[in-house]
Design an enzyme around this catalytic site. Structure first.
Site, PDB file in Angstrom:
ATOM      1  N   LYS A  67       9.753  -1.249   6.223  1.00  0.00           N
ATOM      2  CA  LYS A  67       8.437  -1.756   6.638  1.00  0.00           C
ATOM      3  C   LYS A  67       8.331  -3.275   6.576  1.00  0.00           C
ATOM      4  CE  LYS A  67       5.657   2.299   5.469  1.00  0.00           C
ATOM      5  NZ  LYS A  67       4.449   2.792   4.813  1.00  0.00           N
ATOM      6  N   ASP A 104      -1.471   2.047   7.586  1.00  0.00           N
ATOM      7  CA  ASP A 104      -1.585   2.717   6.285  1.00  0.00           C
ATOM      8  C   ASP A 104      -2.974   2.531   5.667  1.00  0.00           C
ATOM      9  OD1 ASP A 104       0.940   3.853   6.205  1.00  0.00           O
ATOM     10  OD2 ASP A 104       1.850   2.154   5.163  1.00  0.00           O
TER      11      ASP A 104
HETATM   12  P1  NAP Z   1       7.581   0.221  -3.000  1.00  0.00           P
HETATM   13  O1  NAP Z   1       7.265  -0.947  -2.123  1.00  0.00           O
HETATM   14  O2  NAP Z   1       8.992   0.548  -3.323  1.00  0.00           O
HETATM   15  O3  NAP Z   1       6.767  -0.007  -4.386  1.00  0.00           O
HETATM   16  C1  NAP Z   1       6.936   0.874  -5.461  1.00  0.00           C
HETATM   17  C2  NAP Z   1       5.920   0.539  -6.554  1.00  0.00           C
HETATM   18  O4  NAP Z   1       6.044   1.543  -7.581  1.00  0.00           O
HETATM   19  C3  NAP Z   1       6.162  -0.809  -7.215  1.00  0.00           C
HETATM   20  O5  NAP Z   1       4.905  -1.377  -7.536  1.00  0.00           O
HETATM   21  C4  NAP Z   1       6.934  -0.418  -8.483  1.00  0.00           C
HETATM   22  O6  NAP Z   1       6.807  -1.327  -9.544  1.00  0.00           O
HETATM   23  C5  NAP Z   1       6.241   0.874  -8.835  1.00  0.00           C
HETATM   24  N1  NAP Z   1       7.029   1.750  -9.715  1.00  0.00           N
HETATM   25  C6  NAP Z   1       8.168   2.424  -9.406  1.00  0.00           C
HETATM   26  N2  NAP Z   1       8.577   3.147 -10.468  1.00  0.00           N
HETATM   27  C7  NAP Z   1       7.694   2.920 -11.484  1.00  0.00           C
HETATM   28  C8  NAP Z   1       7.588   3.366 -12.815  1.00  0.00           C
HETATM   29  N3  NAP Z   1       8.492   4.205 -13.357  1.00  0.00           N
HETATM   30  N4  NAP Z   1       6.540   2.950 -13.562  1.00  0.00           N
HETATM   31  C9  NAP Z   1       5.622   2.100 -13.038  1.00  0.00           C
HETATM   32  N5  NAP Z   1       5.675   1.626 -11.766  1.00  0.00           N
HETATM   33  C10 NAP Z   1       6.703   2.034 -10.998  1.00  0.00           C
HETATM   34  O7  NAP Z   1       6.969   1.561  -2.380  1.00  0.00           O
HETATM   35  P2  NAP Z   1       5.681   1.696  -1.413  1.00  0.00           P
HETATM   36  O8  NAP Z   1       6.087   1.595  -0.007  1.00  0.00           O
HETATM   37  O9  NAP Z   1       4.634   0.770  -1.919  1.00  0.00           O
HETATM   38  O10 NAP Z   1       5.261   3.221  -1.676  1.00  0.00           O
HETATM   39  C11 NAP Z   1       4.601   3.593  -2.879  1.00  0.00           C
HETATM   40  C12 NAP Z   1       4.167   5.041  -2.777  1.00  0.00           C
HETATM   41  O11 NAP Z   1       3.220   5.224  -1.745  1.00  0.00           O
HETATM   42  C13 NAP Z   1       5.323   5.991  -2.470  1.00  0.00           C
HETATM   43  O12 NAP Z   1       5.177   7.091  -3.334  1.00  0.00           O
HETATM   44  C14 NAP Z   1       5.091   6.386  -1.031  1.00  0.00           C
HETATM   45  O13 NAP Z   1       5.543   7.700  -0.780  1.00  0.00           O
HETATM   46  C15 NAP Z   1       3.571   6.324  -0.923  1.00  0.00           C
HETATM   47  N6  NAP Z   1       3.079   6.096   0.441  1.00  0.00           N
HETATM   48  C16 NAP Z   1       2.307   7.063   1.035  1.00  0.00           C
HETATM   49  C17 NAP Z   1       1.823   6.874   2.311  1.00  0.00           C
HETATM   50  C18 NAP Z   1       0.983   7.939   2.979  1.00  0.00           C
HETATM   51  O14 NAP Z   1       0.764   7.875   4.194  1.00  0.00           O
HETATM   52  N7  NAP Z   1       0.497   8.921   2.231  1.00  0.00           N
HETATM   53  C19 NAP Z   1       2.083   5.682   3.011  1.00  0.00           C
HETATM   54  C20 NAP Z   1       2.854   4.712   2.372  1.00  0.00           C
HETATM   55  C21 NAP Z   1       3.347   4.933   1.093  1.00  0.00           C
HETATM   56  P3  NAP Z   1       7.779  -2.618  -9.667  1.00  0.00           P
HETATM   57  O15 NAP Z   1       7.200  -3.668  -8.773  1.00  0.00           O
HETATM   58  O16 NAP Z   1       7.734  -2.960 -11.105  1.00  0.00           O
HETATM   59  O17 NAP Z   1       9.155  -2.174  -9.241  1.00  0.00           O
END
Ligand code: NAP
Length: 281
Positions: A67, A104
Site C-alpha cells: 500500500k 479504507d
Molecule cells: P502495519 O502497517 O503492518 O501495522 C501494524 C501495526 O500493528 C503497527 O502499529 C505495529 O506496531 C502493530 N503491532 C504488531 N504487532 C503488535 C504487537 N504484538 N503488539 C502491539 N502492536 C503490534 O499493518 P496495517 O496495514 O496497518 O494493518 C493493521 C491491521 O488492520 C491488520 O490486522 C489488517 O488486517 C487490518 N486491516 C483491515 C482492513 C479491512 O478492510 N478490514 C483494511 C486494512 C487493514 P509497531 O509500529 O510497533 O510495529
C-alpha cells in the site's frame, strides 16, 4: 479466459476476499468484469503492475505489503491517499498513468455509521497501532467528527509521526503503551494492530472501556477473536470486527471504477455467516 481488467495485488494474496466481493458486486450491478488476485513481492510490483495495465488492466486494489510503495507508482493521488501516504485503489487513466485512492477510511466510517447506525461525533477515541490502517482510521474518524483521539503504538515514534502528520494538537494526542492503565476510559476503541494475526494478545486493561463503548477490530476472523473477547468481558456496548469495513472499502473502489455504488448487504451477510461475530450488538 480473457485477461483480468481488475485485480488485487498483495503478497501473499491467496487469502483475499476481494475477488469474491467484486464478483458479487459485478453480478448484482449487471457489470461484467474479470477480477483476479495477483501475488507479487514488493520488488516486482512496478513491473507487474505495468504488465497488468498494458494487458488491459483498468483498476487494481492493493493490499499488504504494497500500500505504501504503490503511492510512488501514481501520477495523481486523491487528497485522502496523499494525507495518509498509502493507496489501496489504483485506476488506469486514459494517458496510461495511475491514479491512487485510499478507500479504507471511507469503508470504516461507512460500516460504523451506515451499517451499524452509530454516531461518531463527539466521541473520545483510542487507536491502538500506527501502521497504514491506523493512519487511515485516524484521519477518517476525525473527519467523521470524533472529538478527541489518543494514539498509542508499541513503537512510540510511529504514533508521534502520525500525530504530527495530522497536525491537530488540540484534538490528537499520543501516549506510551505502558501508560494504557492510566489513560482513563474511551467511548471508541479501535484495534488497528496486526498482533491478532500472530495470535498475540495485547493484555489491555478493562478500564479503557467506557460504559456503552464501541470496540472495533480492523481485522476479522481468528485475528480479531482475542480483542472481541476482551471487549465483551469489559462490557463494551458493541464489539465489532472489520468484515464490514472490508466490504465497504471494496464498494468504494467499485464506485470509483464503475460509477455505481453496489449493494453491500447480501455479500456482507454471506461472509458474516462464514465468519460469525458473536457480538453483543
Ligand atoms: P502495519 O502497517 O503492518 O501495522 C501494524 C501495526 O500493528 C503497527 O502499529 C505495529 O506496531 C502493530 N503491532 C504488531 N504487532 C503488535 C504487537 N504484538 N503488539 C502491539 N502492536 C503490534 O499493518 P496495517 O496495514 O496497518 O494493518 C493493521 C491491521 O488492520 C491488520 O490486522 C489488517 O488486517 C487490518 N486491516 C483491515 C482492513 C479491512 O478492510 N478490514 C483494511 C486494512 C487493514 P509497531 O509500529 O510497533 O510495529
Amino acid at each position: 479466459m480473457s485477461a483480468a481488467e481488475f485485480a488485487v495485488f498483495g503478497h501473499p494474496v491467496a487469502h483475499s476476499l476481494s475477488p469474491r466481493i467484486h464478483a458479487r458486486f459485478a453480478q448484482d450491478s449487471g457489470i461484467p468484469l474479470h477480477y483476479a488476485a495477483i501475488d507479487v513481492p514488493p520488488a516486482a510490483f512496478y513491473s507487474r503492475l505495468e504488465q497488468f495495465g498494458d494487458a488491459g488492466g483498468r483498476g487494481a486494489n492493493v493490499t499488504l505489503p504494497l500500500k505504501q510503495i504503490a503511492v510512488a507508482e501514481c501520477a495523481e493521488l486523491s487528497d485522502f491517499a496523499r494525507r495518509i501516504g498509502a493507496v489501496n485503489t489504483l485506476t488506469r487513466r486514459l494517458d496510461r498513468h495511475w491514479r491512487g485512492d485510499n478507500t479504507d477510511g471511507a469503508g470504516l466510517v461507512r460500516d460504523l455509521t451506515e451499517r451499524h447506525a452509530l454516531d461518531l461525533r463527539g466521541r473520545r477515541g483510542l487507536i491502538l497501532g500506527a501502521g497504514g490502517a491506523a493512519r487511515a482510521t485516524a484521519f477518517a474518524l476525525l473527519d467523521a467528527g470524533v472529538e478527541q483521539l489518543m494514539i498509542v503504538n508499541r513503537t512510540p515514534e510511529r504514533a508521534d509521526a502520525l500525530a504530527d502528520a495530522i497536525g491537530d494538537p488540540a484534538h490528537v494526542h499520543t501516549r506510551y503503551w505502558d501508560d494504557l492503565p492510566n489513560l482513563g476510559s474511551f467511548e471508541l476503541i479501535v484495534d488497528a494492530t496486526s498482533a491478532g494475526h500472530a495470535r498475540e494478545s495485547l493484555h489491555l486493561p478493562f478500564g479503557l472501556v467506557a460504559p456503552r463503548a464501541l470496540c472495533y477490530h480492523l481485522s476479522y476472523g481468528a485475528a480479531a477473536v482475542a480483542f472481541l473477547a476482551w471487549a465483551r468481558a469489559a462490557h463494551a456496548g458493541q464489539a465489532l470486527d472489520g468484515l464490514g469495513m472490508l466490504v465497504e472499502q471494496a464498494a468504494e473502489s467499485f464506485l470509483i471504477w464503475h460509477d455505481v455504488r453496489p449493494q453491500t448487504d447480501a455479500i456482507y451477510a454471506e461472509l458474516r455467516a462464514e465468519l460469525p461475530l458473536h457480538a453483543t450488538d
